[in-house]
Design a protein around this motif. Structure first.
Motif, PDB file in Angstrom:
ATOM      1  N   MET A   3      12.632   5.135  21.009  1.00  0.00           N
ATOM      2  CA  MET A   3      12.244   5.019  22.410  1.00  0.00           C
ATOM      3  C   MET A   3      13.448   5.339  23.288  1.00  0.00           C
ATOM      4  N   ASN A   4      13.352   6.413  24.043  1.00  0.00           N
ATOM      5  CA  ASN A   4      14.418   6.836  24.944  1.00  0.00           C
ATOM      6  C   ASN A   4      13.943   6.752  26.389  1.00  0.00           C
ATOM      7  N   SER A   5      14.896   6.808  27.307  1.00  0.00           N
ATOM      8  CA  SER A   5      14.583   6.778  28.740  1.00  0.00           C
ATOM      9  C   SER A   5      13.645   5.625  29.070  1.00  0.00           C
ATOM     10  N   LEU A   6      13.973   4.460  28.565  1.00  0.00           N
ATOM     11  CA  LEU A   6      13.093   3.315  28.736  1.00  0.00           C
ATOM     12  C   LEU A   6      12.988   2.891  30.195  1.00  0.00           C
ATOM     13  N   LYS A   7      11.791   2.414  30.544  1.00  0.00           N
ATOM     14  CA  LYS A   7      11.482   1.985  31.901  1.00  0.00           C
ATOM     15  C   LYS A   7      11.070   0.509  31.878  1.00  0.00           C
ATOM     16  N   PRO A   8      11.192  -0.183  32.986  1.00  0.00           N
ATOM     17  CA  PRO A   8      10.741  -1.583  33.022  1.00  0.00           C
ATOM     18  C   PRO A   8       9.288  -1.745  32.589  1.00  0.00           C
ATOM     19  N   GLU A   9       8.460  -0.769  32.879  1.00  0.00           N
ATOM     20  CA  GLU A   9       7.048  -0.858  32.494  1.00  0.00           C
ATOM     21  C   GLU A   9       6.811  -0.696  30.999  1.00  0.00           C
ATOM     22  N   ASP A  10       7.849  -0.379  30.247  1.00  0.00           N
ATOM     23  CA  ASP A  10       7.753  -0.350  28.778  1.00  0.00           C
ATOM     24  C   ASP A  10       7.914  -1.746  28.177  1.00  0.00           C
ATOM     25  N   THR A  11       8.258  -2.721  29.004  1.00  0.00           N
ATOM     26  CA  THR A  11       8.422  -4.087  28.530  1.00  0.00           C
ATOM     27  C   THR A  11       7.112  -4.624  27.972  1.00  0.00           C
ATOM     28  N   ALA A  12       7.163  -5.097  26.722  1.00  0.00           N
ATOM     29  CA  ALA A  12       5.964  -5.577  26.036  1.00  0.00           C
ATOM     30  C   ALA A  12       6.355  -6.074  24.645  1.00  0.00           C
ATOM     31  N   VAL A  13       5.401  -6.732  24.002  1.00  0.00           N
ATOM     32  CA  VAL A  13       5.517  -6.975  22.570  1.00  0.00           C
ATOM     33  C   VAL A  13       4.942  -5.749  21.868  1.00  0.00           C
ATOM     34  N   PHE A  40       0.852  -1.184   0.000  1.00  0.00           N
ATOM     35  CA  PHE A  40       0.000   0.000   0.000  1.00  0.00           C
ATOM     36  C   PHE A  40       0.890   1.237   0.000  1.00  0.00           C
ATOM     37  N   THR A  41       0.263   2.377  -0.295  1.00  0.00           N
ATOM     38  CA  THR A  41       0.993   3.649  -0.341  1.00  0.00           C
ATOM     39  C   THR A  41       0.945   4.300   1.028  1.00  0.00           C
ATOM     40  N   LEU A  42       2.106   4.412   1.644  1.00  0.00           N
ATOM     41  CA  LEU A  42       2.190   4.870   3.033  1.00  0.00           C
ATOM     42  C   LEU A  42       1.535   6.226   3.238  1.00  0.00           C
ATOM     43  N   ASN A  43       1.606   7.091   2.265  1.00  0.00           N
ATOM     44  CA  ASN A  43       1.081   8.453   2.406  1.00  0.00           C
ATOM     45  C   ASN A  43      -0.410   8.498   2.708  1.00  0.00           C
ATOM     46  N   TYR A  44      -1.155   7.488   2.290  1.00  0.00           N
ATOM     47  CA  TYR A  44      -2.604   7.503   2.440  1.00  0.00           C
ATOM     48  C   TYR A  44      -3.085   6.758   3.684  1.00  0.00           C
ATOM     49  N   TYR A  45      -2.131   6.340   4.508  1.00  0.00           N
ATOM     50  CA  TYR A  45      -2.476   5.511   5.659  1.00  0.00           C
ATOM     51  C   TYR A  45      -1.883   6.080   6.950  1.00  0.00           C
ATOM     52  N   ALA A  46      -2.557   5.792   8.041  1.00  0.00           N
ATOM     53  CA  ALA A  46      -2.015   6.056   9.366  1.00  0.00           C
ATOM     54  C   ALA A  46      -1.353   4.771   9.873  1.00  0.00           C
ATOM     55  N   ILE A  47      -0.217   4.935  10.521  1.00  0.00           N
ATOM     56  CA  ILE A  47       0.499   3.806  11.113  1.00  0.00           C
ATOM     57  C   ILE A  47       0.560   4.033  12.623  1.00  0.00           C
ATOM     58  N   THR A  48       0.192   3.047  13.367  1.00  0.00           N
ATOM     59  CA  THR A  48       0.169   3.172  14.821  1.00  0.00           C
ATOM     60  C   THR A  48       0.963   2.048  15.466  1.00  0.00           C
ATOM     61  N   TRP A  49       1.716   2.405  16.482  1.00  0.00           N
ATOM     62  CA  TRP A  49       2.413   1.418  17.312  1.00  0.00           C
ATOM     63  C   TRP A  49       1.544   1.099  18.522  1.00  0.00           C
ATOM     64  N   PHE A  50       1.399  -0.174  18.797  1.00  0.00           N
ATOM     65  CA  PHE A  50       0.715  -0.674  19.989  1.00  0.00           C
ATOM     66  C   PHE A  50       1.702  -1.529  20.782  1.00  0.00           C
ATOM     67  N   ARG A  51       1.351  -1.795  22.010  1.00  0.00           N
ATOM     68  CA  ARG A  51       2.148  -2.731  22.799  1.00  0.00           C
ATOM     69  C   ARG A  51       1.237  -3.544  23.703  1.00  0.00           C
ATOM     70  N   GLN A  52       1.706  -4.729  24.015  1.00  0.00           N
ATOM     71  CA  GLN A  52       0.936  -5.612  24.886  1.00  0.00           C
ATOM     72  C   GLN A  52       1.879  -6.320  25.848  1.00  0.00           C
ATOM     73  N   ALA A  53       1.692  -6.036  27.124  1.00  0.00           N
ATOM     74  CA  ALA A  53       2.468  -6.700  28.168  1.00  0.00           C
ATOM     75  C   ALA A  53       1.704  -7.945  28.627  1.00  0.00           C
ATOM     76  N   PRO A  54       2.390  -8.915  29.206  1.00  0.00           N
ATOM     77  CA  PRO A  54       1.722 -10.134  29.670  1.00  0.00           C
ATOM     78  C   PRO A  54       0.575  -9.825  30.625  1.00  0.00           C
ATOM     79  N   GLY A  55      -0.590 -10.387  30.344  1.00  0.00           N
ATOM     80  CA  GLY A  55      -1.741 -10.202  31.210  1.00  0.00           C
ATOM     81  C   GLY A  55      -2.456  -8.873  31.069  1.00  0.00           C
ATOM     82  N   LYS A  56      -2.007  -8.063  30.112  1.00  0.00           N
ATOM     83  CA  LYS A  56      -2.618  -6.744  29.924  1.00  0.00           C
ATOM     84  C   LYS A  56      -3.210  -6.615  28.521  1.00  0.00           C
ATOM     85  N   GLU A  57      -4.094  -5.653  28.367  1.00  0.00           N
ATOM     86  CA  GLU A  57      -4.671  -5.399  27.058  1.00  0.00           C
ATOM     87  C   GLU A  57      -3.671  -4.674  26.152  1.00  0.00           C
ATOM     88  N   ARG A  58      -3.877  -4.844  24.857  1.00  0.00           N
ATOM     89  CA  ARG A  58      -3.049  -4.132  23.896  1.00  0.00           C
ATOM     90  C   ARG A  58      -3.411  -2.650  23.932  1.00  0.00           C
TER      91      ARG A  58
END
Length: 122
Positions: free
Chosen positions: A81-91, A27-45
């Motif tokens: 991603m800078n100043s990473l914290k343990p709570e940033d751990t996720a897929v 697809f043509t990137l210009n016409y789309y929004a791209i979003t980053w999500f994350r999911q930690a164990p036992g938590k919602e995405r």
């Protein structure tokens, strides 16, 4: 066929940095929004950051630490991603939808990558 491939995850110490990449094809990137999500164990995405042709958006938990950018020539979106914290751990996953509005709501997206693991630990 829309395809997204994430890379750049790994193990980093608290306070460290990583840059994730989301390579897009079909697809043509210009016409789309791209979003980053994350999911930690036992938590919602959860939505982390979004970029479109006209806007960017960040979750409160990452504002001032994460920066999203895009390289249309390479069909790639990055998440610095800078100043990473343990709570940033996720897929971390990238997802896309056609349009210029940046949603952080996962229900708005139907095209997803396979994810990349980020672990922040000493």
């Amino acid at each position: 066929q829309v395809q997204l491939v994430e890379s750049g995850g790994g193990l980093v110490q608290p306070g460290g940095s990583l840059r994730l990449s989301c390579a897009a094809s079909g697809f043509t990137l210009n016409y789309y929004a791209i979003t980053w999500f994350r999911q930690a164990p036992g938590k919602e995405r959860e939505g982390v950051s979004c970029i479109s042709v006209s806007s960017t958006n960040y979750a409160d938990s990452v504002k001032g630490r994460f920066t999203i950018s895009r390289d249309n020539a390479k069909d790639t979106v990055y998440l610095q991603m800078n100043s990473l914290k343990p709570e940033d751990t996720a897929v971390y996953y990238c997802a896309t939808r056609r349009g210029s509005i940046c949603y952080l709501d996962r229900t708005r997206y139907s095209n997803w990558g396979q994810g990349t693991q980020v672990t922040v630990s000493s």
